[in-house]
Design a protein around this motif. Structure first.
Motif, PDB file in Angstrom:
ATOM      1  N   TRP A  22       0.829  -1.213   0.000  1.00  0.00           N
ATOM      2  CA  TRP A  22       0.000   0.000   0.000  1.00  0.00           C
ATOM      3  C   TRP A  22       0.860   1.259   0.000  1.00  0.00           C
ATOM      4  CZ3 TRP A  22      -0.238   3.523   4.158  1.00  0.00           C
ATOM      5  CH2 TRP A  22      -1.181   4.551   3.995  1.00  0.00           C
ATOM      6  N   ALA A  23       1.962   1.229   0.763  1.00  0.00           N
ATOM      7  CA  ALA A  23       2.831   2.404   0.860  1.00  0.00           C
ATOM      8  C   ALA A  23       3.680   2.598  -0.393  1.00  0.00           C
ATOM      9  CB  ALA A  23       3.738   2.280   2.089  1.00  0.00           C
ATOM     10  N   GLY A  24       3.780   1.534  -1.187  1.00  0.00           N
ATOM     11  CA  GLY A  24       4.630   1.593  -2.383  1.00  0.00           C
ATOM     12  C   GLY A  24       5.852   0.710  -2.169  1.00  0.00           C
ATOM     13  N   ILE A  25       5.872  -0.431  -2.831  1.00  0.00           N
ATOM     14  CA  ILE A  25       6.946  -1.406  -2.598  1.00  0.00           C
ATOM     15  C   ILE A  25       8.314  -0.803  -2.907  1.00  0.00           C
ATOM     16  CG2 ILE A  25       7.894  -3.638  -3.311  1.00  0.00           C
ATOM     17  CD1 ILE A  25       5.045  -4.564  -3.841  1.00  0.00           C
ATOM     18  N   ASP A  26       8.459  -0.195  -4.078  1.00  0.00           N
ATOM     19  CA  ASP A  26       9.760   0.360  -4.481  1.00  0.00           C
ATOM     20  C   ASP A  26      10.230   1.449  -3.529  1.00  0.00           C
ATOM     21  OD1 ASP A  26       9.841  -1.344  -6.636  1.00  0.00           O
ATOM     22  OD2 ASP A  26       9.004   0.119  -8.048  1.00  0.00           O
ATOM     23  N   GLU A  27       9.323   2.383  -3.208  1.00  0.00           N
ATOM     24  CA  GLU A  27       9.704   3.491  -2.326  1.00  0.00           C
ATOM     25  C   GLU A  27      10.101   2.993  -0.936  1.00  0.00           C
ATOM     26  OE1 GLU A  27       6.995   3.192  -4.076  1.00  0.00           O
ATOM     27  OE2 GLU A  27       6.295   5.082  -4.971  1.00  0.00           O
ATOM     28  N   THR A  28       9.307   2.071  -0.404  1.00  0.00           N
ATOM     29  CA  THR A  28       9.572   1.570   0.951  1.00  0.00           C
ATOM     30  C   THR A  28      10.871   0.786   1.010  1.00  0.00           C
ATOM     31  OG1 THR A  28       7.187   1.414   1.346  1.00  0.00           O
ATOM     32  CG2 THR A  28       8.626   0.217   2.852  1.00  0.00           C
ATOM     33  N   PHE A 247      15.967   7.783  16.216  1.00  0.00           N
ATOM     34  CA  PHE A 247      17.117   7.479  15.357  1.00  0.00           C
ATOM     35  C   PHE A 247      16.698   6.705  14.107  1.00  0.00           C
ATOM     36  CE2 PHE A 247      19.718   7.899  19.392  1.00  0.00           C
ATOM     37  CZ  PHE A 247      20.304   9.095  18.999  1.00  0.00           C
ATOM     38  N   ILE A 248      15.620   5.942  14.208  1.00  0.00           N
ATOM     39  CA  ILE A 248      15.102   5.239  13.031  1.00  0.00           C
ATOM     40  C   ILE A 248      14.678   6.250  11.966  1.00  0.00           C
ATOM     41  CG2 ILE A 248      13.147   3.900  12.156  1.00  0.00           C
ATOM     42  CD1 ILE A 248      15.179   2.117  13.436  1.00  0.00           C
ATOM     43  N   PHE A 249      13.943   7.277  12.379  1.00  0.00           N
ATOM     44  CA  PHE A 249      13.518   8.303  11.428  1.00  0.00           C
ATOM     45  C   PHE A 249      14.719   9.065  10.867  1.00  0.00           C
ATOM     46  CE2 PHE A 249       9.142   7.778  12.936  1.00  0.00           C
ATOM     47  CZ  PHE A 249       8.443   7.966  11.749  1.00  0.00           C
ATOM     48  N   GLU A 250      15.697   9.338  11.726  1.00  0.00           N
ATOM     49  CA  GLU A 250      16.908  10.008  11.249  1.00  0.00           C
ATOM     50  C   GLU A 250      17.619   9.161  10.199  1.00  0.00           C
ATOM     51  OE1 GLU A 250      18.194  13.044  11.934  1.00  0.00           O
ATOM     52  OE2 GLU A 250      16.455  13.541  13.177  1.00  0.00           O
ATOM     53  N   SER A 251      17.573   7.840  10.362  1.00  0.00           N
ATOM     54  CA  SER A 251      18.281   6.944   9.436  1.00  0.00           C
ATOM     55  C   SER A 251      17.694   6.994   8.024  1.00  0.00           C
ATOM     56  CB  SER A 251      18.247   5.508   9.961  1.00  0.00           C
ATOM     57  OG  SER A 251      16.964   4.920   9.797  1.00  0.00           O
ATOM     58  N   ILE A 252      16.402   7.318   7.903  1.00  0.00           N
ATOM     59  CA  ILE A 252      15.783   7.399   6.568  1.00  0.00           C
ATOM     60  C   ILE A 252      15.664   8.852   6.099  1.00  0.00           C
ATOM     61  CG2 ILE A 252      14.548   5.218   6.773  1.00  0.00           C
ATOM     62  CD1 ILE A 252      12.026   6.752   7.497  1.00  0.00           C
ATOM     63  N   ILE A 297       2.848  12.720   7.788  1.00  0.00           N
ATOM     64  CA  ILE A 297       4.089  12.138   7.296  1.00  0.00           C
ATOM     65  C   ILE A 297       3.757  11.281   6.087  1.00  0.00           C
ATOM     66  CG2 ILE A 297       6.001  10.567   7.858  1.00  0.00           C
ATOM     67  CD1 ILE A 297       5.688  11.395  10.768  1.00  0.00           C
ATOM     68  N   ASP A 298       4.585  11.347   5.057  1.00  0.00           N
ATOM     69  CA  ASP A 298       4.360  10.561   3.846  1.00  0.00           C
ATOM     70  C   ASP A 298       4.242   9.075   4.182  1.00  0.00           C
ATOM     71  OD1 ASP A 298       4.521  10.496   0.744  1.00  0.00           O
ATOM     72  OD2 ASP A 298       5.947   8.962   1.414  1.00  0.00           O
ATOM     73  N   LYS A 299       3.335   8.374   3.501  1.00  0.00           N
ATOM     74  CA  LYS A 299       3.052   6.982   3.857  1.00  0.00           C
ATOM     75  C   LYS A 299       4.255   6.059   3.690  1.00  0.00           C
ATOM     76  CE  LYS A 299       0.909   5.867  -0.639  1.00  0.00           C
ATOM     77  NZ  LYS A 299      -0.322   5.378  -1.301  1.00  0.00           N
ATOM     78  N   SER A 300       5.100   6.298   2.694  1.00  0.00           N
ATOM     79  CA  SER A 300       6.279   5.446   2.517  1.00  0.00           C
ATOM     80  C   SER A 300       7.273   5.641   3.660  1.00  0.00           C
ATOM     81  CB  SER A 300       6.956   5.724   1.174  1.00  0.00           C
ATOM     82  OG  SER A 300       7.351   7.079   1.079  1.00  0.00           O
ATOM     83  N   LEU A 301       7.397   6.890   4.124  1.00  0.00           N
ATOM     84  CA  LEU A 301       8.262   7.180   5.269  1.00  0.00           C
ATOM     85  C   LEU A 301       7.707   6.555   6.546  1.00  0.00           C
ATOM     86  CD1 LEU A 301       9.072  10.943   4.598  1.00  0.00           C
ATOM     87  CD2 LEU A 301      10.756   9.097   4.680  1.00  0.00           C
ATOM     88  N   ALA A 302       6.398   6.698   6.741  1.00  0.00           N
ATOM     89  CA  ALA A 302       5.756   6.169   7.944  1.00  0.00           C
ATOM     90  C   ALA A 302       5.897   4.650   8.027  1.00  0.00           C
ATOM     91  CB  ALA A 302       4.282   6.563   7.976  1.00  0.00           C
ATOM     92  N   VAL A 303       5.633   3.972   6.918  1.00  0.00           N
ATOM     93  CA  VAL A 303       5.698   2.511   6.899  1.00  0.00           C
ATOM     94  C   VAL A 303       7.143   2.034   7.013  1.00  0.00           C
ATOM     95  CG1 VAL A 303       5.279   0.445   5.501  1.00  0.00           C
ATOM     96  CG2 VAL A 303       3.545   2.243   5.634  1.00  0.00           C
ATOM     97  N   SER A 304       8.065   2.681   6.318  1.00  0.00           N
ATOM     98  CA  SER A 304       9.483   2.292   6.372  1.00  0.00           C
ATOM     99  C   SER A 304      10.024   2.410   7.796  1.00  0.00           C
ATOM    100  CB  SER A 304      10.313   3.164   5.433  1.00  0.00           C
ATOM    101  OG  SER A 304       9.905   3.006   4.098  1.00  0.00           O
ATOM    102  N   ALA A 305       9.727   3.538   8.443  1.00  0.00           N
ATOM    103  CA  ALA A 305      10.199   3.752   9.812  1.00  0.00           C
ATOM    104  C   ALA A 305       9.592   2.729  10.760  1.00  0.00           C
ATOM    105  CB  ALA A 305       9.856   5.166  10.277  1.00  0.00           C
ATOM    106  N   THR A 306       8.309   2.436  10.590  1.00  0.00           N
ATOM    107  CA  THR A 306       7.634   1.477  11.462  1.00  0.00           C
ATOM    108  C   THR A 306       8.206   0.074  11.288  1.00  0.00           C
ATOM    109  OG1 THR A 306       5.583   2.766  11.380  1.00  0.00           O
ATOM    110  CG2 THR A 306       5.404   0.482  12.082  1.00  0.00           C
TER     111      THR A 306
END
Length: 339
Positions: A22-28, A247-252, A297-306
């Motif tokens: 849903w968040a975008g496979i490539d982006e995530t 730090f997770i959010f900082e990493s992305i 927060i953008d959905k790809s960022l939110a899902v990646s960080a989570t």
């Protein structure tokens, strides 16, 4: 692990995969693969420090209860408890029997003494959570985010219910006896060889354990020094967990204010506890992602960080705790064969 739990975890993994789609496979995937390793390492260190803070907090209770056990055994019991908790749906109470069993077998203490330290440890852990939840509630009110306010209200209610139930068990002999009986039956199914020839004395031992439990629990609750030290470690534990997500959010490559992380982390606790899926797998990822989205927060960022945060906070400790559980089970079996 029961077949049903395995199936439920499978359902949770499917939910996570659907979330990534849903968040975008490539982006995530790109965000995860390109994450700054320096910040990921810092997040990993925060998780390690949080686990150590939990271990040291419990060690204070154990020492006050005159349970003589090595710190490395307490750390091992903590990790085994995390593993059991993460396989338990709902309030995640599966870790308590596991922790109690490991410490009792690696010390000269009784189930009652160790059980008292675990209940005190669990009750005290709610204090900083409630404190941080109230702070998060204040920020959510100022931002007027209805979703966060609703979930935080639910979190507060669930935490209060847990405190009440824990206190009832701690102060009511019948409830404590029934709980210890269930724990004993659970341990008996896992390690049946330990109960061969002693079935007739189990009830008598449980009654003795209840008396020791109440006596130890009352002593722990009346010691202000113990309460002060353990409260310090409780606050440290939750601060480390908040910094881990930071730090997770900082990493992305996304800077997210710590108070916003506080709102999401505190709001997500209750839903994880009442989830029908073991460890809240899938549900926690979906809820936290939705809460981050409510902060625009953008959905790809939110899902990646989570996903990254859950890998460090959930999957890694579960794998390590599972490995230790197998090691302890194998070691116990070898000892039984020698005897």
């Amino acid at each position: 692990m029961k077949k049903r739990d395995g199936l439920l975890i499978g359902v949770g993994i499917v939910v996570i995969l659907a979330l990534i789609w849903w968040a975008g496979i490539d982006e995530t995937i790109n965000l995860i693969l390109q994450a700054d390793l320096r910040f990921l390492l810092l997040a990993l260190v925060m998780q390690l420090l949080a686990t150590l803070a939990w271990t040291f907090r419990w060690r204070i209770f154990l020492k006050r209860a005159e349970v003589v056990v090595r710190t490395r055994d307490i750390l091992m019991a903590t990790l085994v408890g995390i593993f059991a908790n993460n396989l338990t749906p709902g309030a995640r109470a599966g870790g308590e029997p596991a922790r109690m069993y490991v410490i009792t077998k690696r010390s000269n203490s009784t189930y009652g003494q160790v059980f008292a330290t675990i209940m005190a440890d669990r009750i005290l852990d709610v204090i900083p959570v409630l404190l941080f939840t109230l702070i998060a509630f204040k920020y959510a009110l100022s931002l007027k985010i209805k979703l966060l306010l609703s979930v935080l209200s639910l979190s507060t209610a669930v935490l209060l219910v847990i405190v009440v139930i824990s206190l009832l068990i701690s102060l009511n002999e019948n409830l404590a006896f029934r709980l210890l009986s269930k724990i004993t039956n659970l341990v008996k199914r896992v390690f049946p060889e330990r109960f061969v020839g002693i079935e007739s004395t189990i009830e008598e031992r449980l009654k003795k354990s209840i008396f020791e439990f109440r006596e130890t629990f009352i002593e722990l609750s009346k010691d202000p020094v113990v309460m002060g030290k353990t409260l310090f470690y409780s606050l440290a534990l939750w601060i480390f967990m908040l910094l881990r997500a930071y730090f997770i959010f900082e990493s992305i490559g996304y800077h997210l204010e710590i108070y916003k992380i506080l709102m999401v982390q505190m709001a997500g606790i209750a839903l994880g506890m009442i989830s029908i899926l073991p460890g809240g797998v899938g549900i926690t990822e979906a809820v936290n992602s939705a809460l981050y989205l409510s902060l625009r927060i953008d959905k790809s960022l939110a899902v990646s960080a989570t996903v990254l945060d859950r890998f460090i906070s959930f999957w890694l400790p579960t794998i390590i705790g599972g490995g230790l559980s197998i090691y302890l089970g194998t070691k116990s079996a070898h000892k039984s064969v020698r005897k």
